[in-house]
Design an enzyme around this catalytic site. Structure first.
Site, short mmCIF file in Angstrom:
data_model
loop_
_atom_site.label_atom_id
_atom_site.label_comp_id
_atom_site.label_asym_id
_atom_site.label_seq_id
_atom_site.Cartn_x
_atom_site.Cartn_y
_atom_site.Cartn_z
N ARG A 125 60.24 29.21 47.27
CA ARG A 125 59.68 30.03 46.21
C ARG A 125 58.55 29.28 45.53
NH1 ARG A 125 61.70 33.70 48.28
NH2 ARG A 125 62.98 35.39 47.43
N GLU A 172 50.97 35.02 44.28
CA GLU A 172 51.09 35.57 45.62
C GLU A 172 50.54 36.98 45.68
OE1 GLU A 172 55.13 35.10 46.99
OE2 GLU A 172 54.92 32.92 47.15
N HIS A 204 53.64 33.88 52.15
CA HIS A 204 55.09 34.18 52.15
C HIS A 204 55.49 34.96 53.40
CE1 HIS A 204 58.40 34.14 48.88
NE2 HIS A 204 58.94 34.02 50.08
#
Length: 327
Positions: free
Chosen positions: A250, A279, A300
């Protein structure tokens, strides 16, 4: 984009025979066609292309999400809501306190994405070790890159430190042990004493104890008050100067400003980041980090293989169906 309507395939396998009266599941994002068909067999399904999807707070028995944030306000307004299916492991995009107060389970899919995420750890580590980003970017920009000016790192028989030895961390340990005959340092305070007995490893109580010993440090912990900013300049300075940091967990676990300093000053060799505080990562935010030439960033993508997307979305749908059917 998911099709506006996808018919069930003949002979499609399901958990059990489906009752005549189906619960209503709203798909708030696009999911693979196989998963859509599966949902339509088990539920009265509302697709993201259907204008009715905007009424989920009023009419949904359950919802399925992947990246969409579900706030406390959403939970309060969704009076019929009885379950939230979450594709993937992380549930930080959903207000957990609000769900607990209402008794609404968040049904995620831990473990299913372990192999694909572990493969990304391997890919990132090798790419950073061999300076592939810097070399390829320079060549694509028309800069001559000669092999005499490149100097990567060999991974054979190096040491990897794994913080968080759940499904993903364990898969990483096995992969590096077999691929590189790597030594493994492991830290996970929640695992039993006899965990990972099939993997030769050194277990440490504090993850910081492994830092002077490891050539690769990879993070597999959730983001919470304890882990936020846990990797800062002090920890990075404790590592070997040719060490590689990998974060596929994360954004926020690594102090990004401190990582820039560590890279610019040569405290670590490089980093692979699939997770960022912003992100998807943008040039405006990460230009200085990327300018070091020693970072590979991805948006991600740990679980975004075609196979894993199908497996995780269908598993989340099955979890919702089991929960509602048990009521």
């Amino acid at each position: 984009m998911a099709p506006s309507r996808v018919e069930p395939e003949h002979g499609q396998q399901t958990l059990t025979s489906v009752a005549t009266k189906k619960h209503t599941l709203y798909l708030l994002e696009d999911f693979p066609p196989e998963a859509v068909r599966h949902s339509q067999h088990l539920f009265q399904t509302v697709l993201p292309s259907d204008p009715e999807v905007d009424n989920w707070q009023k009419n949904a028995d359950a919802i399925l999400v992947r990246e969409k944030t579900i706030s406390a306000k959403d939970i309060k307004m969704a009076r019929r809501l009885r379950a939230i299916g979450k594709q993937g492991t992380g549930i930080d995009i959903i207000d957990q306190t609000a769900c607990e107060e209402r008794g609404i389970p968040i049904l995620n899919t831990p473990g299913i994405n372990a192999q694909s995420v572990a493969e990304l750890v391997l890919s990132m580590t090798m790419a950073v070790a061999r300076q592939l980003r810097e070399i390829s970017v320079k060549q694509a920009a028309g800069v001559e890159v000669r092999k005499e000016h490149c100097c990567g790192i060999t991974l054979m028989r190096k040491t990897i430190g794994i913080v968080g030895m759940g499904n993903i961390g364990t898969a990483v340990a096995r992969m590096f042990s077999r691929a590189f005959d790597a030594s493994v340092y492991a830290c996970d305070p929640f695992a039993p004493v006899d965990a990972w007995s099939d993997i030769p490893h050194t277990r440490v109580e504090s993850w910081e104890d492994m830092l002077p010993h490891v050539d690769v440090l990879t993070l597999h912990v959730p983001l919470n008050a304890t882990t936020r900013g846990m990797v800062d300049l002090a920890q990075l300075k404790s590592m070997k100067r040719n060490a590689i940091l990998i974060n596929v967990a994360r954004g926020g676990i690594v102090n990004e400003d401190d990582l820039i300093v560590a890279l610019e000053d040569g405290w670590v060799f490089g980093a692979g980041l699939d997770c960022h505080e912003e992100e998807p990562p943008t040039l405006a935010r990460y230009e200085r980090l990327w300018a070091t030439g020693r970072v590979i960033s991805t948006p991600h993508i740990g679980a975004t293989t075609s196979e894993t997307q199908v497996l995780t979305s269908m598993s989340a749908i099955n979890n919702v169906y089991k929960h509602l059917s048990a009521k």
